[in-house]
Design a protein around this motif. Sequence first.
Motif, short mmCIF file in Angstrom:
data_model
loop_
_atom_site.label_atom_id
_atom_site.label_comp_id
_atom_site.label_asym_id
_atom_site.label_seq_id
_atom_site.Cartn_x
_atom_site.Cartn_y
_atom_site.Cartn_z
N PHE A 95 16.91 12.23 13.42
CA PHE A 95 16.08 12.46 12.24
C PHE A 95 16.40 13.81 11.60
CE2 PHE A 95 11.88 13.65 10.37
CZ PHE A 95 11.87 12.70 9.38
N ASN A 96 16.62 14.85 12.41
CA ASN A 96 16.96 16.16 11.88
C ASN A 96 18.30 16.12 11.15
OD1 ASN A 96 16.82 19.05 11.54
ND2 ASN A 96 18.32 19.19 13.17
N ILE A 97 19.30 15.48 11.73
CA ILE A 97 20.61 15.39 11.07
C ILE A 97 20.48 14.64 9.74
CG2 ILE A 97 22.90 14.32 11.21
CD1 ILE A 97 22.98 15.06 14.11
N PHE A 98 19.74 13.54 9.76
CA PHE A 98 19.53 12.77 8.54
C PHE A 98 18.87 13.62 7.46
CE2 PHE A 98 16.65 10.08 6.03
CZ PHE A 98 17.57 9.26 5.42
N CYS A 99 17.83 14.36 7.82
CA CYS A 99 17.12 15.19 6.84
C CYS A 99 18.02 16.30 6.29
CB CYS A 99 15.86 15.80 7.47
SG CYS A 99 14.58 14.59 7.81
N VAL A 100 18.82 16.91 7.16
CA VAL A 100 19.72 17.98 6.71
C VAL A 100 20.74 17.44 5.71
CG1 VAL A 100 21.59 19.51 7.47
CG2 VAL A 100 19.45 19.46 8.73
N VAL A 101 21.34 16.31 6.03
CA VAL A 101 22.36 15.74 5.15
C VAL A 101 21.76 15.29 3.82
CG1 VAL A 101 23.99 13.83 4.88
CG2 VAL A 101 23.91 15.11 7.02
N VAL A 102 20.65 14.56 3.87
CA VAL A 102 20.04 14.06 2.64
C VAL A 102 19.55 15.20 1.76
CG1 VAL A 102 18.10 12.70 1.75
CG2 VAL A 102 19.46 11.82 3.63
N GLY A 153 20.68 18.31 1.76
CA GLY A 153 21.85 19.03 1.25
C GLY A 153 22.49 18.33 0.08
N VAL A 154 22.61 17.02 0.15
CA VAL A 154 23.27 16.26 -0.91
C VAL A 154 22.36 16.11 -2.13
CG1 VAL A 154 24.19 13.98 -1.52
CG2 VAL A 154 24.81 15.04 0.66
N ASN A 155 21.08 15.79 -1.92
CA ASN A 155 20.19 15.48 -3.03
C ASN A 155 19.49 16.68 -3.65
OD1 ASN A 155 20.72 12.72 -2.93
ND2 ASN A 155 19.17 12.40 -1.37
N VAL A 156 19.11 17.65 -2.86
CA VAL A 156 18.34 18.79 -3.38
C VAL A 156 19.25 19.97 -3.71
CG1 VAL A 156 16.52 20.46 -2.85
CG2 VAL A 156 16.25 18.08 -2.17
N GLN A 157 20.09 20.33 -2.76
CA GLN A 157 20.94 21.51 -2.95
C GLN A 157 22.26 21.17 -3.61
OE1 GLN A 157 20.87 22.58 1.16
NE2 GLN A 157 18.98 23.77 0.96
N LYS A 158 22.48 19.89 -3.90
CA LYS A 158 23.69 19.40 -4.58
C LYS A 158 24.98 19.84 -3.90
CE LYS A 158 21.06 17.57 -7.71
NZ LYS A 158 20.54 16.27 -7.43
N GLU A 159 24.94 19.86 -2.57
CA GLU A 159 26.12 20.21 -1.79
C GLU A 159 26.93 18.95 -1.52
OE1 GLU A 159 24.41 21.63 1.83
OE2 GLU A 159 24.04 23.62 1.04
N PRO A 160 28.24 19.07 -1.45
CA PRO A 160 29.01 17.90 -1.00
C PRO A 160 28.77 17.67 0.49
CG PRO A 160 30.44 19.79 -1.30
CD PRO A 160 29.08 20.21 -1.78
N PHE A 161 29.01 16.46 0.94
CA PHE A 161 28.85 16.14 2.36
C PHE A 161 29.76 17.05 3.18
CE2 PHE A 161 30.10 13.74 6.14
CZ PHE A 161 28.85 13.52 6.69
N LEU A 171 11.10 18.71 9.17
CA LEU A 171 9.99 18.77 8.22
C LEU A 171 10.23 19.81 7.14
CD1 LEU A 171 6.93 18.27 10.58
CD2 LEU A 171 7.70 16.74 8.77
N GLY A 172 10.89 20.91 7.49
CA GLY A 172 11.23 21.91 6.47
C GLY A 172 12.17 21.33 5.42
N ASN A 173 13.12 20.54 5.86
CA ASN A 173 14.02 19.89 4.90
C ASN A 173 13.29 18.81 4.10
OD1 ASN A 173 16.58 21.20 5.17
ND2 ASN A 173 16.69 20.34 7.22
N LEU A 174 12.39 18.08 4.74
CA LEU A 174 11.64 17.06 4.01
C LEU A 174 10.71 17.67 2.95
CD1 LEU A 174 10.70 14.44 6.75
CD2 LEU A 174 12.30 14.18 4.85
N THR A 175 10.19 18.88 3.20
CA THR A 175 9.35 19.52 2.19
C THR A 175 10.17 19.89 0.95
OG1 THR A 175 9.63 21.71 3.19
CG2 THR A 175 7.68 20.46 3.82
N LYS A 176 11.46 20.16 1.15
CA LYS A 176 12.33 20.40 0.00
C LYS A 176 12.67 19.11 -0.72
CE LYS A 176 14.56 24.25 2.35
NZ LYS A 176 15.79 24.63 3.07
#
Length: 157
Positions: free
Chosen positions: A48-55, A57-65, A120-125
């Motif tokens: 779940f943590n890896i999923f939240c970090v990747v999603v 990063g890609v959707n909010v911070q507009k980082e490439p994978f 949860l920190g990533n999900l709040t973003k």
Amino acid sequence: MKMEDIGKIIYQFYEQTKPVFIVFWAWILSILTPVETVLCILGVAFIFNIFCVVVTGVNVQKEPFDKKKFLSAFLEAIVISACVVFVNTMFIELGDMTMADITTKTILYLSVYVYSVKALGNLTKLFPSWVIINVLHDVLTTAVLAKLKDRIGMTNK
């Protein structure tokens, strides 16, 4: 002594003793649950943590994978596993099977706590308007006390 000073003392006490409470609850849970349950919970928290970090990063911070984030996460899991194996082996060699079991599960529950807070920190973003995620994150961190202080007018000077 003013009420504001008492509130600051209580807040500082909580800030300083929070790690003790987290370890205490991890220890209590480690006594009450079998190892298989803890390993399943850790696996779910890790994925779940890896999923939240990747999603995030890609959707909010507009980082490439980034493959480095995956490597870093897996290295972190390997370090946690190595610590668990070391501590477990140490207590088994000392002949204390109960302590090996409890200590191993305590370390695993602490890891679950850290993964949960990070996720949860990533999900709040990712979902800033979802109240339940924000409340869960605030409760697991000390942010809930800071928000209460701000709400009643107590601010650090």
